[in-house]
Design a protein around this motif. Structure first.
Motif, PDB file in Angstrom:
ATOM      1  N   ILE A  46     -14.517 -24.329 -12.864  1.00  0.00           N
ATOM      2  CA  ILE A  46     -15.077 -24.084 -13.935  1.00  0.00           C
ATOM      3  C   ILE A  46     -14.819 -25.053 -15.123  1.00  0.00           C
ATOM      4  CG2 ILE A  46     -15.120 -22.557 -16.147  1.00  0.00           C
ATOM      5  CD1 ILE A  46     -14.455 -20.360 -14.184  1.00  0.00           C
ATOM      6  N   ASN A  47     -15.891 -25.888 -15.400  1.00  0.00           N
ATOM      7  CA  ASN A  47     -15.671 -27.084 -16.233  1.00  0.00           C
ATOM      8  C   ASN A  47     -14.713 -28.059 -15.802  1.00  0.00           C
ATOM      9  OD1 ASN A  47     -17.627 -26.038 -18.172  1.00  0.00           O
ATOM     10  ND2 ASN A  47     -15.900 -24.948 -19.289  1.00  0.00           N
ATOM     11  N   ARG A  48     -14.633 -28.259 -14.424  1.00  0.00           N
ATOM     12  CA  ARG A  48     -13.948 -29.305 -13.632  1.00  0.00           C
ATOM     13  C   ARG A  48     -12.513 -28.869 -13.342  1.00  0.00           C
ATOM     14  NH1 ARG A  48     -16.001 -35.018 -15.871  1.00  0.00           N
ATOM     15  NH2 ARG A  48     -18.312 -34.710 -15.120  1.00  0.00           N
ATOM     16  N   GLU A  49     -12.102 -27.510 -13.718  1.00  0.00           N
ATOM     17  CA  GLU A  49     -10.837 -27.010 -13.866  1.00  0.00           C
ATOM     18  C   GLU A  49     -10.850 -26.051 -12.414  1.00  0.00           C
ATOM     19  OE1 GLU A  49      -9.635 -27.196 -18.320  1.00  0.00           O
ATOM     20  OE2 GLU A  49     -10.299 -25.277 -17.237  1.00  0.00           O
ATOM     21  N   PRO A  50     -10.197 -26.311 -11.426  1.00  0.00           N
ATOM     22  CA  PRO A  50     -10.139 -25.286 -10.180  1.00  0.00           C
ATOM     23  C   PRO A  50      -9.836 -23.836 -10.616  1.00  0.00           C
ATOM     24  CG  PRO A  50      -8.178 -26.624 -10.349  1.00  0.00           C
ATOM     25  CD  PRO A  50      -8.712 -26.903 -11.525  1.00  0.00           C
ATOM     26  N   VAL A  51     -10.654 -23.072  -9.756  1.00  0.00           N
ATOM     27  CA  VAL A  51     -10.564 -21.750  -9.822  1.00  0.00           C
ATOM     28  C   VAL A  51      -9.928 -21.598  -8.444  1.00  0.00           C
ATOM     29  CG1 VAL A  51     -11.771 -19.522  -9.874  1.00  0.00           C
ATOM     30  CG2 VAL A  51     -12.639 -21.378 -10.971  1.00  0.00           C
ATOM     31  N   LEU A  52      -8.749 -20.754  -8.789  1.00  0.00           N
ATOM     32  CA  LEU A  52      -7.830 -20.631  -7.437  1.00  0.00           C
ATOM     33  C   LEU A  52      -7.617 -19.159  -7.183  1.00  0.00           C
ATOM     34  CD1 LEU A  52      -5.034 -22.928  -8.527  1.00  0.00           C
ATOM     35  CD2 LEU A  52      -6.848 -23.408  -6.795  1.00  0.00           C
ATOM     36  N   THR A  53      -7.383 -18.627  -6.051  1.00  0.00           N
ATOM     37  CA  THR A  53      -6.964 -17.167  -5.839  1.00  0.00           C
ATOM     38  C   THR A  53      -6.048 -17.148  -4.683  1.00  0.00           C
ATOM     39  OG1 THR A  53      -7.873 -14.935  -5.637  1.00  0.00           O
ATOM     40  CG2 THR A  53      -8.905 -16.621  -4.255  1.00  0.00           C
ATOM     41  N   PHE A  54      -5.393 -16.193  -4.001  1.00  0.00           N
ATOM     42  CA  PHE A  54      -4.732 -15.896  -2.913  1.00  0.00           C
ATOM     43  C   PHE A  54      -5.160 -14.716  -2.174  1.00  0.00           C
ATOM     44  CE2 PHE A  54      -1.998 -15.644  -6.950  1.00  0.00           C
ATOM     45  CZ  PHE A  54      -1.921 -14.249  -6.789  1.00  0.00           C
ATOM     46  N   THR A  55      -4.764 -14.682  -0.882  1.00  0.00           N
ATOM     47  CA  THR A  55      -5.096 -13.603   0.210  1.00  0.00           C
ATOM     48  C   THR A  55      -4.235 -13.608   1.180  1.00  0.00           C
ATOM     49  OG1 THR A  55      -6.916 -12.531   0.811  1.00  0.00           O
ATOM     50  CG2 THR A  55      -6.771 -14.742   1.367  1.00  0.00           C
ATOM     51  N   PHE A  56      -4.446 -12.989   2.299  1.00  0.00           N
ATOM     52  CA  PHE A  56      -3.570 -12.806   3.517  1.00  0.00           C
ATOM     53  C   PHE A  56      -3.397 -14.238   4.045  1.00  0.00           C
ATOM     54  CE2 PHE A  56      -7.934 -11.631   4.696  1.00  0.00           C
ATOM     55  CZ  PHE A  56      -7.853 -12.236   5.796  1.00  0.00           C
ATOM     56  N   GLY A  57      -2.204 -14.620   4.754  1.00  0.00           N
ATOM     57  CA  GLY A  57      -1.987 -15.920   5.125  1.00  0.00           C
ATOM     58  C   GLY A  57      -2.204 -15.781   6.663  1.00  0.00           C
ATOM     59  N   GLY A  58      -2.304 -14.697   7.613  1.00  0.00           N
ATOM     60  CA  GLY A  58      -2.287 -14.727   8.946  1.00  0.00           C
ATOM     61  C   GLY A  58      -3.422 -13.850   9.441  1.00  0.00           C
ATOM     62  N   LEU A  59      -3.050 -12.837  10.246  1.00  0.00           N
ATOM     63  CA  LEU A  59      -3.832 -11.726  10.459  1.00  0.00           C
ATOM     64  C   LEU A  59      -4.211 -10.820   9.715  1.00  0.00           C
ATOM     65  CD1 LEU A  59      -2.140 -10.879  14.158  1.00  0.00           C
ATOM     66  CD2 LEU A  59      -4.105 -12.249  13.766  1.00  0.00           C
ATOM     67  N   ARG A  60      -5.563 -10.509   9.870  1.00  0.00           N
ATOM     68  CA  ARG A  60      -6.098  -9.600   8.862  1.00  0.00           C
ATOM     69  C   ARG A  60      -5.390  -8.366   8.770  1.00  0.00           C
ATOM     70  NH1 ARG A  60     -11.920  -8.525   7.029  1.00  0.00           N
ATOM     71  NH2 ARG A  60     -11.953  -6.271   6.519  1.00  0.00           N
ATOM     72  N   PRO A  61      -4.911  -7.814   7.622  1.00  0.00           N
ATOM     73  CA  PRO A  61      -3.978  -6.619   7.619  1.00  0.00           C
ATOM     74  C   PRO A  61      -5.233  -5.480   8.025  1.00  0.00           C
ATOM     75  CG  PRO A  61      -3.884  -7.659   5.567  1.00  0.00           C
ATOM     76  CD  PRO A  61      -4.880  -8.504   6.388  1.00  0.00           C
ATOM     77  N   PRO A  62      -4.423  -4.456   8.632  1.00  0.00           N
ATOM     78  CA  PRO A  62      -5.217  -3.289   9.164  1.00  0.00           C
ATOM     79  C   PRO A  62      -5.651  -2.434   7.988  1.00  0.00           C
ATOM     80  CG  PRO A  62      -2.903  -2.802   9.616  1.00  0.00           C
ATOM     81  CD  PRO A  62      -3.075  -4.272   9.239  1.00  0.00           C
ATOM     82  N   ALA A  63      -6.842  -1.819   8.141  1.00  0.00           N
ATOM     83  CA  ALA A  63      -7.602  -1.131   6.866  1.00  0.00           C
ATOM     84  C   ALA A  63      -6.893  -0.173   6.394  1.00  0.00           C
ATOM     85  CB  ALA A  63      -8.966  -0.705   7.326  1.00  0.00           C
ATOM     86  N   ASN A  64      -6.672   0.175   5.239  1.00  0.00           N
ATOM     87  CA  ASN A  64      -5.984   1.094   4.659  1.00  0.00           C
ATOM     88  C   ASN A  64      -6.680   1.375   3.025  1.00  0.00           C
ATOM     89  OD1 ASN A  64      -4.213   3.224   4.277  1.00  0.00           O
ATOM     90  ND2 ASN A  64      -2.533   1.824   3.706  1.00  0.00           N
ATOM     91  N   PRO A  65      -7.094   2.680   2.692  1.00  0.00           N
ATOM     92  CA  PRO A  65      -7.694   2.864   1.520  1.00  0.00           C
ATOM     93  C   PRO A  65      -6.705   2.548   0.514  1.00  0.00           C
ATOM     94  CG  PRO A  65      -7.550   5.006   2.532  1.00  0.00           C
ATOM     95  CD  PRO A  65      -7.072   3.905   3.745  1.00  0.00           C
TER      96      PRO A  65
END
Length: 186
Positions: A135-154
């Motif tokens: 956004i306007n040359r500034e990075p948009v960052l997020t984070f998420t799981f680093g390895g195996l996808r976690p098992p589904a859970n509501p």
């Protein structure tokens, strides 16, 4: 060092009041944890809704809410609804630490992250930092799981309600539409 950055929040941090607990410290409504806050507790200098390529799913088990946690997967069909907060790079690192149940104060290699677009601190939950745009040359960052996808859970009801509240505020959706969009992403 890139500062400021935009933090793209896709889970309960969609709700600005909840996200404020990461910045200034405190316990969000319905949560079982009190957050220490960032070293710099100043408020975001901008906030806006953003659509991310990919999607959000719920998995694993949250120690804060019970039930599944929200995770972002850029490989899934999207879009993913998020709120972007313009904060200092140091604040982003402190939010990342708190999400990982680590003490604040870690340094992230933001120049490397921005250059490569995808960086992993390990294989755990929220150990992967992604650049999801600019956004306007500034990075948009997020984070998420680093390895195996976690098992589904509501998600737990209080967590789902906090996300729906954030979707309502960020996108102007009524509660029913927010819950419908949230369920469509499970």
């Amino acid at each position: 060092m890139h500062s400021p950055v935009w933090y793209a929040a896709y889970g309960s941090n969609l709700c600005a009041e909840r996200f404020a607990c990461y910045l200034a410290g405190g316990r969000p409504e319905g949560a079982s944890r009190t957050y220490t806050g960032c070293r710099d507790t100043s408020a975001p200098t901008g906030i806006r809704p953003v659509l991310l390529p990919g999607s959000v799913f719920f998995g694993g088990v949250s120690r804060v809410w019970g039930g599944g946690m929200a995770f972002y997967d850029p490989a899934l069909p999207g879009p993913a609804y998020a709120a972007a907060y313009r904060i200092k790079a140091e604040q982003f690192a402190d939010v990342w630490c708190q999400e990982r149940h680590q003490p604040v104060g870690a340094l992230l290699p933001l120049d490397t992250i921005v250059a490569e677009g995808d960086w992993r601190a390990g294989e755990g939950r929220y150990d992967r930092v992604l650049v999801v745009g600019f956004i306007n040359r500034e990075p948009v960052l997020t984070f998420t799981f680093g390895g195996l996808r976690p098992p589904a859970n509501p998600p737990a009801p209080a967590y789902a309600a906090m996300i729906a509240r954030g979707l309502s505020h960020a996108y102007g959706l009524g509660p029913g539409a927010a819950v419908t969009r949230q369920r469509a992403r499970r």
